[in-house]
Motif scaffolding. Structure first.
Motif, short mmCIF file in Angstrom:
data_model
loop_
_atom_site.label_atom_id
_atom_site.label_comp_id
_atom_site.label_asym_id
_atom_site.label_seq_id
_atom_site.Cartn_x
_atom_site.Cartn_y
_atom_site.Cartn_z
N GLY A 1 0.78 -1.22 0.00
CA GLY A 1 0.00 0.00 0.00
C GLY A 1 0.81 1.27 0.00
O GLY A 1 1.54 1.54 0.94
N SER A 2 0.71 2.04 -1.07
CA SER A 2 1.33 3.36 -1.19
C SER A 2 2.80 3.34 -0.77
O SER A 2 3.26 4.21 -0.06
N SER A 3 3.52 2.34 -1.22
CA SER A 3 4.91 2.16 -0.77
C SER A 3 5.89 3.08 -1.47
O SER A 3 6.90 3.46 -0.89
N GLY A 4 5.64 3.42 -2.73
CA GLY A 4 6.49 4.37 -3.45
C GLY A 4 7.95 3.96 -3.53
O GLY A 4 8.29 2.79 -3.51
N GLU A 5 8.82 4.96 -3.59
CA GLU A 5 10.27 4.74 -3.68
C GLU A 5 10.75 4.04 -2.41
O GLU A 5 10.37 4.41 -1.30
N GLY A 6 11.54 3.02 -2.58
CA GLY A 6 11.97 2.22 -1.45
C GLY A 6 11.01 1.09 -1.17
O GLY A 6 11.27 0.22 -0.34
N ASN B 1 14.19 6.38 -11.63
CA ASN B 1 14.65 7.73 -11.31
C ASN B 1 13.57 8.77 -11.60
O ASN B 1 13.79 9.76 -12.29
N PHE B 2 12.40 8.52 -11.04
CA PHE B 2 11.26 9.41 -11.21
C PHE B 2 10.57 9.52 -9.86
O PHE B 2 10.54 8.58 -9.08
N GLY B 3 9.99 10.65 -9.58
CA GLY B 3 9.29 10.83 -8.31
C GLY B 3 10.27 11.03 -7.17
O GLY B 3 11.32 11.64 -7.34
N GLU B 4 9.95 10.47 -6.02
CA GLU B 4 10.83 10.59 -4.87
C GLU B 4 12.18 9.95 -5.20
O GLU B 4 12.24 8.90 -5.83
N GLN B 5 13.25 10.57 -4.76
CA GLN B 5 14.59 10.11 -5.09
C GLN B 5 15.24 9.39 -3.92
O GLN B 5 14.87 9.59 -2.76
N VAL B 6 16.23 8.58 -4.21
CA VAL B 6 16.97 7.87 -3.17
C VAL B 6 17.57 8.87 -2.18
O VAL B 6 17.62 8.60 -0.98
N GLU B 7 18.00 10.00 -2.66
CA GLU B 7 18.58 11.03 -1.78
C GLU B 7 17.58 11.47 -0.71
O GLU B 7 17.96 11.76 0.42
N ASN B 8 16.28 11.51 -1.06
CA ASN B 8 15.26 11.84 -0.08
C ASN B 8 15.15 10.74 0.98
O ASN B 8 15.00 11.01 2.16
N LEU B 9 15.21 9.49 0.52
CA LEU B 9 15.08 8.36 1.43
C LEU B 9 16.28 8.25 2.37
O LEU B 9 16.15 7.74 3.48
N ALA B 10 17.43 8.70 1.91
CA ALA B 10 18.65 8.62 2.73
C ALA B 10 18.83 9.86 3.60
O ALA B 10 19.82 9.98 4.31
N SER B 11 17.88 10.78 3.56
CA SER B 11 17.99 12.02 4.33
C SER B 11 17.75 11.78 5.81
O SER B 11 17.32 10.71 6.23
N TYR C 1 15.89 8.10 6.63
CA TYR C 1 16.85 7.00 6.58
C TYR C 1 16.50 5.84 7.53
O TYR C 1 16.90 4.70 7.31
N HIS C 2 15.76 6.12 8.58
CA HIS C 2 15.45 5.09 9.57
C HIS C 2 14.62 3.93 9.01
O HIS C 2 14.51 2.88 9.62
N TRP C 3 14.05 4.11 7.81
CA TRP C 3 13.27 3.04 7.19
C TRP C 3 14.17 1.97 6.56
O TRP C 3 13.70 0.92 6.14
N PHE C 4 15.46 2.27 6.44
CA PHE C 4 16.37 1.41 5.69
C PHE C 4 17.59 1.04 6.53
O PHE C 4 17.88 1.68 7.53
N CYS C 5 18.31 0.04 6.08
CA CYS C 5 19.55 -0.33 6.77
C CYS C 5 20.60 0.76 6.49
O CYS C 5 20.51 1.49 5.51
N GLY C 6 21.59 0.85 7.36
CA GLY C 6 22.62 1.87 7.21
C GLY C 6 23.38 1.78 5.91
O GLY C 6 23.83 2.80 5.36
#
Length: 158
Positions: free
Chosen positions: A13-18, A26-36, A40-45
């Protein structure tokens, strides 16, 4: 679901980038946003390096490959509307992940989405073990629950 065989069907449901959206698109939300610092807490270090010393092209896997690991178990991909969420939601990227997972589902005797054409807003693709629907609301699963329940019901009787 990709790594736990006890899960028999999924509602993404509504998972989007990541999540289900193809990162290499490379469209919409970017990896750089996810690593901000706010995400970042949603992902491993280890993930943070793909927004700095490495790029999305260096990722060892992408969303469609994780979806294929669920095959042939049924999976429903749900997305909100870009009219509410903006383009970062990338519902088409989530749809394309389902498209690219279809060959593995078909190889295992299951049905995919049945099309490679992105459906109009609100139109459910629910005839296969990969299903997709983009609702008119925002970052929520609520508007797609009734469609998911109707689709998933046929698997509950097995």
């Amino acid at each position: 679901m990709a790594f736990d065989a006890r899960i028999s069907l999924g509602f993404i449901g509504s998972s989007g980038e990541g999540g289900a959206s193809i990162m290499r698109r490379n469209f919409g939300e970017q990896v750089e946003n996810l690593a901000s610092s706010s995400e970042y807490h949603w992902f491993c270090g280890n993930f943070i390096k793909y927004a700095s010393s490495l790029t999305i092209d260096d990722l060892p896997v992408d969303a469609h490959e994780l979806i294929t690991l669920c095959a042939p178990r049924p999976i429903f991909i749900s997305a909100g509307s870009h009219f509410i969420e903006g383009q970062w939601v990338d519902a088409k990227g989530m749809f394309l992940a389902g498209v690219h997972a279809q060959p593995v589902y078909q190889l295992l005797g299951a049905k995919g989405l049945g099309t490679n054409d992105f459906p109009v807003l609100g139109f459910p693709l629910i005839n296969g073990e990969i299903a997709f629907r983009q609702h008119a609301g925002g970052h929520s699963t609520g508007p797609n629950w009734s469609t998911w329940i109707a689709w998933a019901h046929r698997y509950w009787d097995k």
